[in-house]
Design a protein around this motif. Structure first.
Motif, PDB file in Angstrom:
ATOM      1  N   GLN A 304       0.830  -1.212   0.000  1.00  0.00           N
ATOM      2  CA  GLN A 304       0.000   0.000   0.000  1.00  0.00           C
ATOM      3  C   GLN A 304       0.863   1.261   0.000  1.00  0.00           C
ATOM      4  N   CYS A 305       1.897   1.262   0.799  1.00  0.00           N
ATOM      5  CA  CYS A 305       2.767   2.437   0.873  1.00  0.00           C
ATOM      6  C   CYS A 305       3.556   2.645  -0.410  1.00  0.00           C
ATOM      7  N   THR A 306       3.786   1.577  -1.172  1.00  0.00           N
ATOM      8  CA  THR A 306       4.498   1.694  -2.442  1.00  0.00           C
ATOM      9  C   THR A 306       3.605   2.260  -3.530  1.00  0.00           C
ATOM     10  N   GLU A 307       2.331   1.862  -3.522  1.00  0.00           N
ATOM     11  CA  GLU A 307       1.425   2.242  -4.594  1.00  0.00           C
ATOM     12  C   GLU A 307       0.752   3.586  -4.358  1.00  0.00           C
ATOM     13  N   GLN A 308       0.488   3.961  -3.108  1.00  0.00           N
ATOM     14  CA  GLN A 308      -0.258   5.183  -2.821  1.00  0.00           C
ATOM     15  C   GLN A 308       0.665   6.389  -2.783  1.00  0.00           C
ATOM     16  N   GLU A 309       0.078   7.560  -2.992  1.00  0.00           N
ATOM     17  CA  GLU A 309       0.830   8.808  -2.928  1.00  0.00           C
ATOM     18  C   GLU A 309       1.182   9.112  -1.482  1.00  0.00           C
ATOM     19  N   ASP A 310       2.411   9.597  -1.283  1.00  0.00           N
ATOM     20  CA  ASP A 310       2.895   9.810   0.074  1.00  0.00           C
ATOM     21  C   ASP A 310       2.202  10.998   0.720  1.00  0.00           C
ATOM     22  N   GLU A 311       2.181  10.997   2.053  1.00  0.00           N
ATOM     23  CA  GLU A 311       1.628  12.086   2.833  1.00  0.00           C
ATOM     24  C   GLU A 311       2.605  12.420   3.950  1.00  0.00           C
ATOM     25  N   GLU A 312       2.506  13.636   4.470  1.00  0.00           N
ATOM     26  CA  GLU A 312       3.440  14.104   5.484  1.00  0.00           C
ATOM     27  C   GLU A 312       2.738  14.276   6.817  1.00  0.00           C
ATOM     28  N   SER A 313       3.503  14.045   7.896  1.00  0.00           N
ATOM     29  CA  SER A 313       2.994  14.252   9.232  1.00  0.00           C
ATOM     30  C   SER A 313       3.162  15.714   9.621  1.00  0.00           C
ATOM     31  N   GLU A 314       2.727  16.059  10.832  1.00  0.00           N
ATOM     32  CA  GLU A 314       2.862  17.433  11.304  1.00  0.00           C
ATOM     33  C   GLU A 314       4.326  17.838  11.441  1.00  0.00           C
ATOM     34  N   ARG A 315       5.223  16.866  11.663  1.00  0.00           N
ATOM     35  CA  ARG A 315       6.644  17.169  11.798  1.00  0.00           C
ATOM     36  C   ARG A 315       7.383  17.119  10.471  1.00  0.00           C
ATOM     37  N   GLY A 316       6.647  16.914   9.368  1.00  0.00           N
ATOM     38  CA  GLY A 316       7.280  16.900   8.061  1.00  0.00           C
ATOM     39  C   GLY A 316       7.797  15.538   7.631  1.00  0.00           C
ATOM     40  N   GLU A 317       7.526  14.486   8.390  1.00  0.00           N
ATOM     41  CA  GLU A 317       7.979  13.154   8.019  1.00  0.00           C
ATOM     42  C   GLU A 317       7.062  12.567   6.942  1.00  0.00           C
ATOM     43  N   LYS A 318       7.656  11.887   5.994  1.00  0.00           N
ATOM     44  CA  LYS A 318       6.884  11.190   4.970  1.00  0.00           C
ATOM     45  C   LYS A 318       6.443   9.846   5.529  1.00  0.00           C
ATOM     46  N   LEU A 319       5.139   9.719   5.769  1.00  0.00           N
ATOM     47  CA  LEU A 319       4.627   8.555   6.490  1.00  0.00           C
ATOM     48  C   LEU A 319       4.794   7.270   5.692  1.00  0.00           C
ATOM     49  N   ASP A 321       7.027   6.531   3.342  1.00  0.00           N
ATOM     50  CA  ASP A 321       8.443   6.141   3.305  1.00  0.00           C
ATOM     51  C   ASP A 321       8.870   5.523   4.632  1.00  0.00           C
ATOM     52  N   LYS A 322       8.415   6.110   5.717  1.00  0.00           N
ATOM     53  CA  LYS A 322       8.790   5.580   7.025  1.00  0.00           C
ATOM     54  C   LYS A 322       8.180   4.200   7.252  1.00  0.00           C
ATOM     55  N   ALA A 323       6.934   4.004   6.840  1.00  0.00           N
ATOM     56  CA  ALA A 323       6.295   2.695   7.005  1.00  0.00           C
ATOM     57  C   ALA A 323       7.001   1.629   6.174  1.00  0.00           C
ATOM     58  N   ARG A 324       7.376   1.952   4.948  1.00  0.00           N
ATOM     59  CA  ARG A 324       8.099   0.986   4.109  1.00  0.00           C
ATOM     60  C   ARG A 324       9.449   0.631   4.720  1.00  0.00           C
ATOM     61  N   HIS A 325      10.130   1.641   5.240  1.00  0.00           N
ATOM     62  CA  HIS A 325      11.424   1.391   5.880  1.00  0.00           C
ATOM     63  C   HIS A 325      11.271   0.471   7.093  1.00  0.00           C
ATOM     64  N   LEU A 326      10.238   0.687   7.890  1.00  0.00           N
ATOM     65  CA  LEU A 326      10.027  -0.147   9.078  1.00  0.00           C
ATOM     66  C   LEU A 326       9.622  -1.568   8.696  1.00  0.00           C
ATOM     67  N   CYS A 327       8.875  -1.730   7.613  1.00  0.00           N
ATOM     68  CA  CYS A 327       8.550  -3.086   7.133  1.00  0.00           C
ATOM     69  C   CYS A 327       9.822  -3.848   6.769  1.00  0.00           C
ATOM     70  N   LEU A 328      10.699  -3.186   6.038  1.00  0.00           N
ATOM     71  CA  LEU A 328      11.965  -3.829   5.679  1.00  0.00           C
ATOM     72  C   LEU A 328      12.828  -4.086   6.901  1.00  0.00           C
ATOM     73  N   ARG A 329      12.791  -3.189   7.880  1.00  0.00           N
ATOM     74  CA  ARG A 329      13.554  -3.377   9.108  1.00  0.00           C
ATOM     75  C   ARG A 329      13.061  -4.594   9.882  1.00  0.00           C
ATOM     76  N   ALA A 330      11.741  -4.777   9.940  1.00  0.00           N
ATOM     77  CA  ALA A 330      11.188  -5.931  10.654  1.00  0.00           C
ATOM     78  C   ALA A 330      11.603  -7.237   9.988  1.00  0.00           C
ATOM     79  N   PHE A 331      11.535  -7.303   8.658  1.00  0.00           N
ATOM     80  CA  PHE A 331      11.966  -8.511   7.951  1.00  0.00           C
ATOM     81  C   PHE A 331      13.471  -8.732   8.109  1.00  0.00           C
ATOM     82  N   SER A 332      14.258  -7.664   8.013  1.00  0.00           N
ATOM     83  CA  SER A 332      15.700  -7.802   8.145  1.00  0.00           C
ATOM     84  C   SER A 332      16.090  -8.286   9.539  1.00  0.00           C
ATOM     85  N   ASN A 333      15.492  -7.712  10.574  1.00  0.00           N
ATOM     86  CA  ASN A 333      15.785  -8.159  11.943  1.00  0.00           C
ATOM     87  C   ASN A 333      15.452  -9.623  12.134  1.00  0.00           C
ATOM     88  N   SER A 334      14.288 -10.041  11.632  1.00  0.00           N
ATOM     89  CA  SER A 334      13.822 -11.408  11.849  1.00  0.00           C
ATOM     90  C   SER A 334      14.671 -12.416  11.095  1.00  0.00           C
TER      91      SER A 334
END
Length: 436
Positions: A304-319, A321-334
């Motif tokens: 979903q995060c790959t296909e949908q247009e990105d959105e920003e949080s109040e602090r300017g973070e791209k949500l 991109d951050k979700a995709r990075h955390l998905c890869l982090r979870a798989f890499s850790n495991s």
């Protein structure tokens, strides 16, 4: 006498004294008037006079006199200025004449440093080399002497160079945090400012993220104050935490999913939890045979995060991109944790290799194709691919899908801009050559 004085005062203010013996009304004092046009429509109607310029009200305090602050850039994705301003270059090319001279009254961040006896080109080159060794993703704007950076733990900051005088000396380096942890930012900031002066980086700063982060002095399991608590922790506590992660991943709010993925990354990290709990969480992430299986939910969020247009949080973070990075982090850790324990090959064989080879591996290779724009994600994808090479079908799939070429291209990018990506892709290529 008194009447004469009163008449004199009246005449001095533009009035007219009455004649003797006559009751005469005084003329009203009227100031001269002129018409003022406040809009073009009134002028068309016959009203003449200079147009009145109305300024928009401004809030807050402006910069001190003589200071010109950089103009804010547009955040729209279709903005031509944004596409021209930031480029993912291999190095930061800054010319001395491109630097903006800094006024004495300009307020800099406290995280700045003056560099003497070096020109802008040398300082920018030192900083870009340091960012590569620290494995910090960066985008450069050479004309404005700016760099936009992001670390492995999603700390975002900006670097800008200024000229301290008419001669261009000294070069002033300013580092400004935008989002992320303050302690992690300060660790990177000190290293960058030291590198700008020409100093060597410490080896511990270039270590892979398997070592404790800046906020943790040692693994949680080695802290004396938590020994009694950790001994009482059983599998039910970990399973309860994983159930909450599943419930949050099924929510539609992206920030809720990000919170769930952050919790999952902590649960699969032996530095931030117990080794036993991390192993149980890692099996629940990648293996279908466990009581709780999270891999399908993680892949859905990633897609979903790959296909949908990105959105920003109040602090300017791209949500997204951050979700995709955390998905890869979870798989890499495991996958890394199970591979280090020596149980990954057997677990994948018993669970079935089809899901890993047909669904997970193609997405990892697609992520590595974007290594030039997202080297942090490409590094995590390379870690996952290296672990999956324990399955023979994964090796054959890599050969069939031109995965070796993709790995070599990512390795070339890593040699230019990202130290960790260079190491991991090199290790993966060596393993592939030994298996083919």
């Amino acid at each position: 006498m008194s009447n004469t004085n009163e008449d004199a005062k009246l005449e001095s203010f533009g009035g007219r004294a009455p004649s003797e013996g006559k009751e005469e009304e005084l003329d009203e004092i009227a100031p001269p008037m002129r018409s003022v046009a406040i809009s073009p429509s009134l002028e068309r109607e016959g009203v003449r006079g200079p147009a009145l310029q109305l300024k928009k009200p401004s809030l807050g305090f402006g910069p001190p006199k003589g200071i010109t602050r950089p103009s804010p850039y547009s955040k729209r994705k279709d903005s031509l200025s944004m596409q021209k301003e930031w480029t993912e270059g291999l190095s930061w090319n800054v010319k001395p004449e491109d630097l903006e001279m800094l006024s004495e009254d300009f307020l800099l961040e406290r995280t700045n440093r003056e560099i003497h006896d070096s020109d802008a080109t040398q300082v920018a080159s030192r900083i870009s080399d340091a960012l590569k060794k620290l494995s910090i993703m960066a985008e450069y704007d050479g004309q404005k002497a700016k760099a936009k950076c992001q670390t492995q733990d999603f700390v975002s900051f900006r670097i800008r160079l200024y000229a301290g005088g008419m001669s261009g000396q000294p070069i002033i380096v300013e580092v400004q945090r935008r989002s992320g942890g303050a302690r992690s930012f300060m660790q990177s900031c000190r290293a960058i400012l030291s590198a700008a002066e020409g100093k060597m980086l410490e080896s511990k700063l270039m270590a892979p993220p398997t070592s404790p982060p800046a906020a943790i002095m040692r693994p949680i399991s080695q802290m004396k104050c938590l020994q009694a608590v950790l001994q009482e922790t059983d599998d039910s506590v970990v399973l309860s935490a994983l159930e909450k992660v599943v419930d949050m991943l099924n929510k539609s709010q992206r920030d809720t999913q990000i919170l769930a993925l952050e919790n999952l990354c902590c649960l699969t990290d032996p530095i931030k939890t117990t080794p036993k709990g991390a192993t149980l969480a890692a099996k629940s992430v990648v293996l279908r045979s466990e009581k709780i299986c999270l891999r399908d939910e993680i892949v859905v969020v990633f897609t979903q995060c790959t296909e949908q247009e990105d959105e920003e949080s109040e602090r300017g973070e791209k949500l997204h991109d951050k979700a995709r990075h955390l998905c890869l982090r979870a798989f890499s850790n495991s996958l890394t944790l199970l591979a280090q324990a020596g149980s990954l090959k057997e677990s994948v064989a018993n669970d079935g290799e089809a899901w890993f080879v047909d669904r997970l591996l193609p997405q990892l290779l697609d992520e590595m194709k974007d290594a030039a724009t997202a080297p942090n994600n490409a590094y995590l994808a390379a870690c996952c691919v290296t672990c999956l090479l324990c399955a023979r079908t994964a090796v054959d799939t890599m050969d069939r899908m031109e995965g070796i070429k993709t790995m070599r291209d990512a390795h070339h990018v890593g040699c230019q801009i990202h130290e960790l990506l260079e190491r991991e892709t090199g290790r993966c290529l060596d393993k592939l050559e030994s298996l083919l």
